[in-house]
Design an enzyme around this catalytic site. Structure first.
Site, PDB file in Angstrom:
ATOM      1  N   ALA A 217      19.542  77.668 -23.564  1.00  0.00           N
ATOM      2  CA  ALA A 217      19.177  77.856 -22.161  1.00  0.00           C
ATOM      3  C   ALA A 217      20.306  77.262 -21.320  1.00  0.00           C
ATOM      4  O   ALA A 217      21.082  76.441 -21.802  1.00  0.00           O
ATOM      5  CB  ALA A 217      17.864  77.145 -21.872  1.00  0.00           C
TER       6      ALA A 217
ATOM      7  N   GLY B 273      17.841  77.433 -27.254  1.00  0.00           N
ATOM      8  CA  GLY B 273      17.237  78.715 -26.897  1.00  0.00           C
ATOM      9  C   GLY B 273      17.926  79.896 -27.560  1.00  0.00           C
ATOM     10  O   GLY B 273      17.311  80.953 -27.733  1.00  0.00           O
TER      11      GLY B 273
ATOM     12  N   GLU C 219      16.330  80.118 -30.837  1.00  0.00           N
ATOM     13  CA  GLU C 219      14.957  80.589 -30.600  1.00  0.00           C
ATOM     14  C   GLU C 219      14.934  82.081 -30.271  1.00  0.00           C
ATOM     15  O   GLU C 219      14.050  82.816 -30.716  1.00  0.00           O
ATOM     16  CB  GLU C 219      14.321  79.771 -29.469  1.00  0.00           C
TER      17      GLU C 219
ATOM     18  N   GLU D 134      18.108  70.227 -28.615  1.00  0.00           N
ATOM     19  CA  GLU D 134      17.438  69.822 -27.366  1.00  0.00           C
ATOM     20  C   GLU D 134      17.188  68.318 -27.277  1.00  0.00           C
ATOM     21  O   GLU D 134      17.193  67.737 -26.192  1.00  0.00           O
ATOM     22  CB  GLU D 134      16.100  70.560 -27.212  1.00  0.00           C
TER      23      GLU D 134
HETATM   24  C1  HXC Z   1      25.166  75.751 -19.726  1.00  0.00           C
HETATM   25  C2  HXC Z   1      26.876  75.789 -21.272  1.00  0.00           C
HETATM   26  C3  HXC Z   1      25.940  75.715 -22.334  1.00  0.00           C
HETATM   27  C4  HXC Z   1      24.547  75.656 -21.993  1.00  0.00           C
HETATM   28  C5  HXC Z   1      27.924  75.780 -23.169  1.00  0.00           C
HETATM   29  N1  HXC Z   1      28.088  75.843 -21.835  1.00  0.00           N
HETATM   30  N2  HXC Z   1      26.647  75.705 -23.498  1.00  0.00           N
HETATM   31  N3  HXC Z   1      26.481  75.810 -19.979  1.00  0.00           N
HETATM   32  N4  HXC Z   1      24.211  75.679 -20.687  1.00  0.00           N
HETATM   33  N5  HXC Z   1      23.595  75.610 -22.930  1.00  0.00           N
HETATM   34  C6  HXC Z   1      29.335  75.927 -21.099  1.00  0.00           C
HETATM   35  C7  HXC Z   1      30.052  74.603 -21.051  1.00  0.00           C
HETATM   36  O1  HXC Z   1      29.516  73.791 -20.054  1.00  0.00           O
HETATM   37  C8  HXC Z   1      31.464  75.037 -20.762  1.00  0.00           C
HETATM   38  O2  HXC Z   1      31.569  75.335 -19.385  1.00  0.00           O
HETATM   39  C9  HXC Z   1      31.580  76.351 -21.522  1.00  0.00           C
HETATM   40  O3  HXC Z   1      30.241  76.795 -21.746  1.00  0.00           O
HETATM   41  C10 HXC Z   1      32.244  76.186 -22.860  1.00  0.00           C
HETATM   42  O4  HXC Z   1      31.588  75.175 -23.587  1.00  0.00           O
HETATM   43  P1  HXC Z   1      32.338  73.913 -24.229  1.00  0.00           P
HETATM   44  O5  HXC Z   1      31.324  72.841 -24.401  1.00  0.00           O
HETATM   45  O6  HXC Z   1      33.552  73.579 -23.462  1.00  0.00           O
HETATM   46  O7  HXC Z   1      32.763  74.524 -25.644  1.00  0.00           O
HETATM   47  P2  HXC Z   1      32.942  73.765 -27.032  1.00  0.00           P
HETATM   48  O8  HXC Z   1      33.642  72.446 -26.814  1.00  0.00           O
HETATM   49  O9  HXC Z   1      33.533  74.754 -27.947  1.00  0.00           O
HETATM   50  O10 HXC Z   1      31.461  73.394 -27.509  1.00  0.00           O
HETATM   51  C11 HXC Z   1      30.567  74.421 -27.812  1.00  0.00           C
HETATM   52  C12 HXC Z   1      29.112  73.858 -27.904  1.00  0.00           C
HETATM   53  C13 HXC Z   1      28.789  73.083 -26.613  1.00  0.00           C
HETATM   54  C14 HXC Z   1      29.018  72.897 -29.111  1.00  0.00           C
HETATM   55  C15 HXC Z   1      28.190  75.016 -28.134  1.00  0.00           C
HETATM   56  O11 HXC Z   1      29.070  73.924 -25.520  1.00  0.00           O
HETATM   57  C16 HXC Z   1      27.366  72.666 -26.522  1.00  0.00           C
HETATM   58  O12 HXC Z   1      26.963  71.689 -27.140  1.00  0.00           O
HETATM   59  N6  HXC Z   1      26.565  73.359 -25.706  1.00  0.00           N
HETATM   60  C17 HXC Z   1      25.195  73.017 -25.445  1.00  0.00           C
HETATM   61  C18 HXC Z   1      24.316  73.372 -26.590  1.00  0.00           C
HETATM   62  C19 HXC Z   1      22.868  72.972 -26.335  1.00  0.00           C
HETATM   63  O13 HXC Z   1      22.585  71.791 -26.119  1.00  0.00           O
HETATM   64  N7  HXC Z   1      21.957  73.952 -26.282  1.00  0.00           N
HETATM   65  C20 HXC Z   1      20.558  73.698 -26.018  1.00  0.00           C
HETATM   66  C21 HXC Z   1      20.298  73.891 -24.560  1.00  0.00           C
HETATM   67  S1  HXC Z   1      18.640  73.463 -24.145  1.00  0.00           S
HETATM   68  P3  HXC Z   1      32.784  74.781 -18.472  1.00  0.00           P
HETATM   69  O14 HXC Z   1      32.426  75.223 -17.088  1.00  0.00           O
HETATM   70  O15 HXC Z   1      32.818  73.307 -18.676  1.00  0.00           O
HETATM   71  O16 HXC Z   1      33.989  75.485 -19.058  1.00  0.00           O
HETATM   72  C22 HXC Z   1      17.723  74.797 -24.596  1.00  0.00           C
HETATM   73  C23 HXC Z   1      16.261  74.709 -24.340  1.00  0.00           C
HETATM   74  C24 HXC Z   1      15.582  75.984 -24.684  1.00  0.00           C
HETATM   75  O17 HXC Z   1      18.230  75.752 -25.074  1.00  0.00           O
HETATM   76  C25 HXC Z   1      14.207  76.032 -24.113  1.00  0.00           C
HETATM   77  C26 HXC Z   1      13.678  77.435 -24.052  1.00  0.00           C
HETATM   78  C27 HXC Z   1      12.357  77.588 -23.312  1.00  0.00           C
END
Ligand code: HXC
Length: 259
Positions: free
Chosen positions: A65, A109, A112, A132
């Protein structure tokens, strides 16, 4: 319709949707999901389509998400406005099969969303995880429910509670979360190929088979078996069943007409 965050294509009887928000690794913002829902709805109601494929980029199926969009939400508005409730509005209603072709990150997400699909194929470098907990929250679109059913309690708990244990494509395959692992540039092809095979069958029986399998998650065994048998009996009202069985008896290929 032209979309900002997805690309759609029709290949034969297969609808293909590609998540296309590369700068954010396909983070699933509201607008992306709205577009995805619209497109899924169109394809599901299009008589020319027999199955749908959902994919992302080589780097990310979806990194979850959109964290930046969610971060300032408070509890009351999340609850009263059913935060991310629209995620399941369309996907769980689809009657046609939805096949995920996953490359790169399928996190939170994103994992999911893949698990809401009927079949998952993974590229060799795919990563499945539920991070998460690292954000002070928990999975909210099936991670605690579908992952357990797919990989068992111990592995699901380990992934969800640590937020750092992920599954590689190979591990996801051994655990039964995905159907097969393919080279990065072949996984979409594989998904389309399977979608084409499914599209060559009779649509009513494909839909009933999907409905019956999904019902197995909802019902006790005896009710599930009864539900299955009723649908099985229902197929005898279709021309496709007559065609399928006479083709077998006549030693020829069936030609299904979805009637
Ligand atoms: C918003 C995101 C994002 C996310 C990545 N980006 N994931 N933005 N929401 N979930 C953005 C980063 O901010 C960054 O933007 C760009 O994408 C590239 O990501 P980087 O982190 O620079 O890349 P990298 O170093 O290669 O790392 C990749 C990654 C990391 C390991 C996937 O991005 C990461 O940990 N992302 C979050 C993963 C996560 O926690 N997902 C769960 C979300 S909560 P900028 O502008 O800085 O370039 C969820 C709840 C679901 O999903 C509930 C459903 C109802």
């Amino acid at each position: 319709a032209t979309h900002k965050y997805i690309l759609t294509e029709i290949n034969d009887k297969v609808g293909i949707i590609r998540l296309n928000r590369p700068k954010a690794l396909n983070a699933l913002c509201n607008d992306l999901f709205t577009e995805l829902n619209e497109s899924l709805k169109d394809l599901d109601s299009n008589d020319q389509i027999g199955a749908i494929v959902l994919t992302g980029s080589d780097r990310a199926f979806a990194a979850g998400a959109d964290i930046k969009e969610m971060q300032d939400k408070n509890m009351v508005e999340s609850y009263t406005r059913e935060l991310l409730g629209h995620w399941t509005e369309q996907i769980l209603k689809l009657k046609k099969p939805l096949i995920a072709a996953v490359n790169g990150y399928a996190l939170g997400g994103g994992c999911e969303l893949a698990m809401m699909c009927d079949i998952i194929y993974a590229g060799e470098k795919a990563v499945f995880g539920q991070p998460e907990i690292n954000l002070g929250t928990i999975p909210g679109a099936g991670g605690t429910q579908r992952l357990v059913r797919a990989v068992g309690k111990s592995k699901a708990m380990e992934m969800i509670l640590t937020g750092t244990v992920n599954l590689s494509a190979q591990e996801a395959c051994s655990a039964g979360l995905v159907s097969g692992v393919y080279p990065v540039d072949k996984v979409l092809e594989k998904a389309i190929e399977t979608a084409k095979i499914i599209s060559s069958k009779g649509l009513p029986s494909v839909m009933m088979a999907k409905e019956a399998v999904n019902t197995s998650f909802e019902l006790p065994l005896s009710s599930g078996l009864q539900f299955e048998r009723r649908l099985f009996q229902t197929t005898f009202g279709t021309k496709d069943q007559k065609e399928g069985m006479s083709a077998f008896a006549e030693k020829r290929k069936p030609k299904f007409t979805n009637e």
